[in-house]
Design a protein around this motif. Structure first.
Motif, PDB file in Angstrom:
ATOM      1  N   UNK A 395       0.828  -1.215   0.000  1.00  0.00           N
ATOM      2  CA  UNK A 395       0.000   0.000   0.000  1.00  0.00           C
ATOM      3  C   UNK A 395       0.862   1.264   0.000  1.00  0.00           C
ATOM      4  N   UNK A 396       1.950   1.257   0.770  1.00  0.00           N
ATOM      5  CA  UNK A 396       2.837   2.423   0.808  1.00  0.00           C
ATOM      6  C   UNK A 396       3.456   2.658  -0.572  1.00  0.00           C
ATOM      7  N   UNK A 397       3.928   1.596  -1.206  1.00  0.00           N
ATOM      8  CA  UNK A 397       4.533   1.711  -2.532  1.00  0.00           C
ATOM      9  C   UNK A 397       3.522   2.238  -3.553  1.00  0.00           C
ATOM     10  N   UNK A 398       2.305   1.703  -3.504  1.00  0.00           N
ATOM     11  CA  UNK A 398       1.278   2.108  -4.475  1.00  0.00           C
ATOM     12  C   UNK A 398       0.767   3.521  -4.237  1.00  0.00           C
ATOM     13  N   UNK A 399       1.008   4.094  -3.049  1.00  0.00           N
ATOM     14  CA  UNK A 399       0.493   5.433  -2.740  1.00  0.00           C
ATOM     15  C   UNK A 399       1.311   6.546  -3.387  1.00  0.00           C
ATOM     16  N   UNK A 400       2.502   6.216  -3.912  1.00  0.00           N
ATOM     17  CA  UNK A 400       3.374   7.243  -4.500  1.00  0.00           C
ATOM     18  C   UNK A 400       2.731   7.851  -5.740  1.00  0.00           C
ATOM     19  N   UNK A 401       2.576   9.186  -5.794  1.00  0.00           N
ATOM     20  CA  UNK A 401       1.985   9.811  -6.979  1.00  0.00           C
ATOM     21  C   UNK A 401       2.878   9.699  -8.205  1.00  0.00           C
ATOM     22  N   UNK A 402       4.201   9.703  -7.997  1.00  0.00           N
ATOM     23  CA  UNK A 402       5.157   9.474  -9.083  1.00  0.00           C
ATOM     24  C   UNK A 402       6.275   8.587  -8.552  1.00  0.00           C
ATOM     25  N   UNK A 403       6.965   7.918  -9.476  1.00  0.00           N
ATOM     26  CA  UNK A 403       8.022   6.992  -9.062  1.00  0.00           C
ATOM     27  C   UNK A 403       9.191   7.706  -8.404  1.00  0.00           C
ATOM     28  N   UNK A 404       9.400   8.968  -8.756  1.00  0.00           N
ATOM     29  CA  UNK A 404      10.574   9.669  -8.248  1.00  0.00           C
ATOM     30  C   UNK A 404      10.407  10.255  -6.852  1.00  0.00           C
ATOM     31  N   UNK A 405       9.254  10.029  -6.223  1.00  0.00           N
ATOM     32  CA  UNK A 405       9.113  10.385  -4.808  1.00  0.00           C
ATOM     33  C   UNK A 405       8.886   9.129  -3.971  1.00  0.00           C
ATOM     34  N   UNK A 406       9.050   7.962  -4.592  1.00  0.00           N
ATOM     35  CA  UNK A 406       8.841   6.709  -3.875  1.00  0.00           C
ATOM     36  C   UNK A 406       9.820   6.562  -2.715  1.00  0.00           C
ATOM     37  N   UNK A 407      11.069   6.993  -2.913  1.00  0.00           N
ATOM     38  CA  UNK A 407      12.057   6.943  -1.836  1.00  0.00           C
ATOM     39  C   UNK A 407      11.643   7.795  -0.648  1.00  0.00           C
ATOM     40  N   UNK A 408      11.151   9.009  -0.934  1.00  0.00           N
ATOM     41  CA  UNK A 408      10.708   9.903   0.136  1.00  0.00           C
ATOM     42  C   UNK A 408       9.548   9.295   0.907  1.00  0.00           C
ATOM     43  N   UNK A 409       8.590   8.700   0.198  1.00  0.00           N
ATOM     44  CA  UNK A 409       7.423   8.107   0.857  1.00  0.00           C
ATOM     45  C   UNK A 409       7.839   6.913   1.713  1.00  0.00           C
ATOM     46  N   UNK A 410       8.723   6.076   1.186  1.00  0.00           N
ATOM     47  CA  UNK A 410       9.224   4.967   2.001  1.00  0.00           C
ATOM     48  C   UNK A 410      10.014   5.488   3.202  1.00  0.00           C
ATOM     49  N   UNK A 411      10.722   6.610   2.997  1.00  0.00           N
ATOM     50  CA  UNK A 411      11.456   7.219   4.109  1.00  0.00           C
ATOM     51  C   UNK A 411      10.530   7.732   5.194  1.00  0.00           C
ATOM     52  N   UNK A 412       9.418   8.357   4.789  1.00  0.00           N
ATOM     53  CA  UNK A 412       8.417   8.799   5.763  1.00  0.00           C
ATOM     54  C   UNK A 412       7.864   7.618   6.554  1.00  0.00           C
TER      55      UNK A 412
END
Length: 473
Positions: A395-412
């Motif tokens: 769910x966290x991975x799929x919540x990313x609006x773009x692939x290039x902020x996926x690291x930030x979202x996983x970091x959060x």
């Protein structure tokens, strides 16, 4: 245009065929995922003895656990303070450079830990490991980038398996290789080993990290779309459709999005679920050995350290095997949201098993087959509970609006989980002691509190989207 061959009823869209996992790249990531827990878990068998020998406690054995807890809590504090920065940096400069720094930090900190002869030396080395290591978040990001909606469950199922294996191998290294001059005096007669009796397990763990470093350096492909080489196309990256020059520029800009713009319900709800999941899970991990070791007259089981180790090993091995064999199949069968809700619903009965075992040992006067059956039931429920991790990562991975902020979202997400892991053990053990000392609800108040928190997590789980968004569409 309608003709005789036009169907009267529109046929529903067929299920998308499952994409094969990129085995080499996922395999390398799992090697990296393995060496980290081996290094971090290898210190646990000897940390208490090391603190005693350094004379930190002034001969007060009761204070050993306090100092050991400080050392481990400071690691999570340091990780919490820097995890998000490393994750955001990986969105700009790429995943590989951040992973290389993280592995270097783990290696250096392990060697420093083995050479420490003061309490502050131990503290600095563990804090160094936490500060320089954002790898947990970045590796989850890479798994997300290497998979798509059809094989994501398979990819994320491998992460807890590696932690289970590392949690088994790490303590084995630490317990076997500590104080080698006592166990193999012929091989380790040099005075160095008497001065630094715990350097060998640290060095062996660091050697594994070095192997991981070079495997990463030479064989792992970059997965960040703006930094990867052209040959790493959509065939290798499950969720990538190729990035042209103009798109690279746009994606590069999205990696610098303000943090506040990412705090939307779509992103915050999965992260809140992960943080609460991490809090309850770390409290369970803290309560299990505490309950096992507590004397029977206080409502525990009075297990010896070896018996506690045996049960904890059974928990870890059973969990790892089950996740490896069945997690992806169950996700395909019931869906990620339903599985998450079922998994977190198991926490309340897991907590109820503790007072049931206390009552059984009080009435029977010994640990017999009824208590063993209850322990096995608790193990089965814990295995189902642990499946919540794989689903919440999806769910966290799929919540990313773009692939290039996926690291930030996983970091959060990882920062939130690390904060929970800083608070959880002290909160759980203190509440356990307070409940027993003041006999609140017959000493069972601690379980009631966590059952209530599990109810909050179950409600949070109901707020997750019904389906995981296909990032390829």
């Amino acid at each position: 245009m309608i003709s005789e061959t036009t169907p009267l009823v529109v046929v529903a869209r067929t299920k998308k065929p499952k994409t094969p996992l990129p085995k080499l790249q996922i395999g390398i990531l799992m090697v990296l995922q393995l060496v980290e827990p081996i290094a971090s878990m290898s210190i646990f068998p000897y940390i208490n003895q090391l603190i005693r020998e350094l004379g930190i406690t002034g001969g007060d054995d009761a204070a050993v656990g306090y100092y050991a807890g400080i050392i481990e809590s400071l690691f999570f504090v340091a990780q919490t303070l820097t995890m998000l920065r490393w994750s955001r940096l990986s969105d700009r400069i790429g995943r590989k450079p951040v992973l290389l720094v993280g592995l270097s930090g783990t290696c250096i900190s392990m060697l420093c830990f083995g050479l420490s002869t003061t309490f502050w030396g131990l503290v600095v080395s563990r804090c160094m490991c936490g500060i320089l290591n954002g790898n947990v978040s970045v590796m989850k990001t890479m798994v997300g980038e290497l998979t798509d909606s059809t094989n994501m469950a398979q990819g994320f199922a491998l992460i807890p398996i590696m932690w289970c294996i590392g949690g088994f191998i790490g303590p084995l290294i630490g317990g076997t290789l500590a104080r080698p001059q006592d166990n193999w005096p012929g091989l380790f007669a040099n005075p160095f080993w008497s001065k630094y009796p715990y350097f060998l397990p640290c060095a062996v763990s660091a050697s594994g990290v070095i192997v991981g470093f070079f495997v990463l350096l030479f064989f792992l492909e970059e997965t960040l779309s703006t930094k990867r080489r052209p040959k790493l196309t959509a065939t290798t990256l499950g969720n990538s459709n190729g990035v042209g020059g103009n798109n690279r520029e746009d994606l590069s800009q999205t990696s610098n999005m303000p943090l506040q713009s990412l705090l939307t319900p779509t992103i915050v709800i999965p992260i809140a679920n992960y943080a609460m999941l991490a809090l309850l899970d770390i409290t369970l991990m803290a309560l299990l050995p505490l309950f096992f070791s507590t004397p029977t007259y206080l409502g525990g089981l009075g297990f010896t350290p070896s018996r506690i180790g045996m049960w904890m090993a059974i928990f870890a091995i059973s969990d790892g095997i089950f996740q490896a064999l069945f997690f992806a199949k169950i996700v395909d069968w019931v869906g990620p949201k339903r599985l998450f809700c079922v998994s977190v619903s198991c926490f309340a009965p897991v907590m109820l098993m503790f007072p049931i075992m206390s009552w059984l040992v009080h009435t029977r006067g010994m640990v017999d087959h009824a208590i063993v059956f209850t322990l096995v039931s608790q193990l089965a429920l814990t295995i189902i509970w642990d499946m919540a991790y794989g689903t919440v990562f999806m769910f966290i991975t799929a919540s990313a609006p773009t692939k290039n902020v996926l690291g930030t979202i996983n970091g959060l997400g990882q920062t939130s989980a690390s904060m929970a892991r800083v608070i959880g053990p002290a909160f759980a053990t203190s509440l356990f002691a307070f409940s027993k000392e003041h006999n609140i609800l017959n000493g069972n108040a601690v379980y009631v509190v966590f059952i209530v928190l599990a109810g909050i997590l179950r409600w949070l789980g109901s707020q997750l989207p019904d389906e995981i968004q296909d990032r390829d569409e």
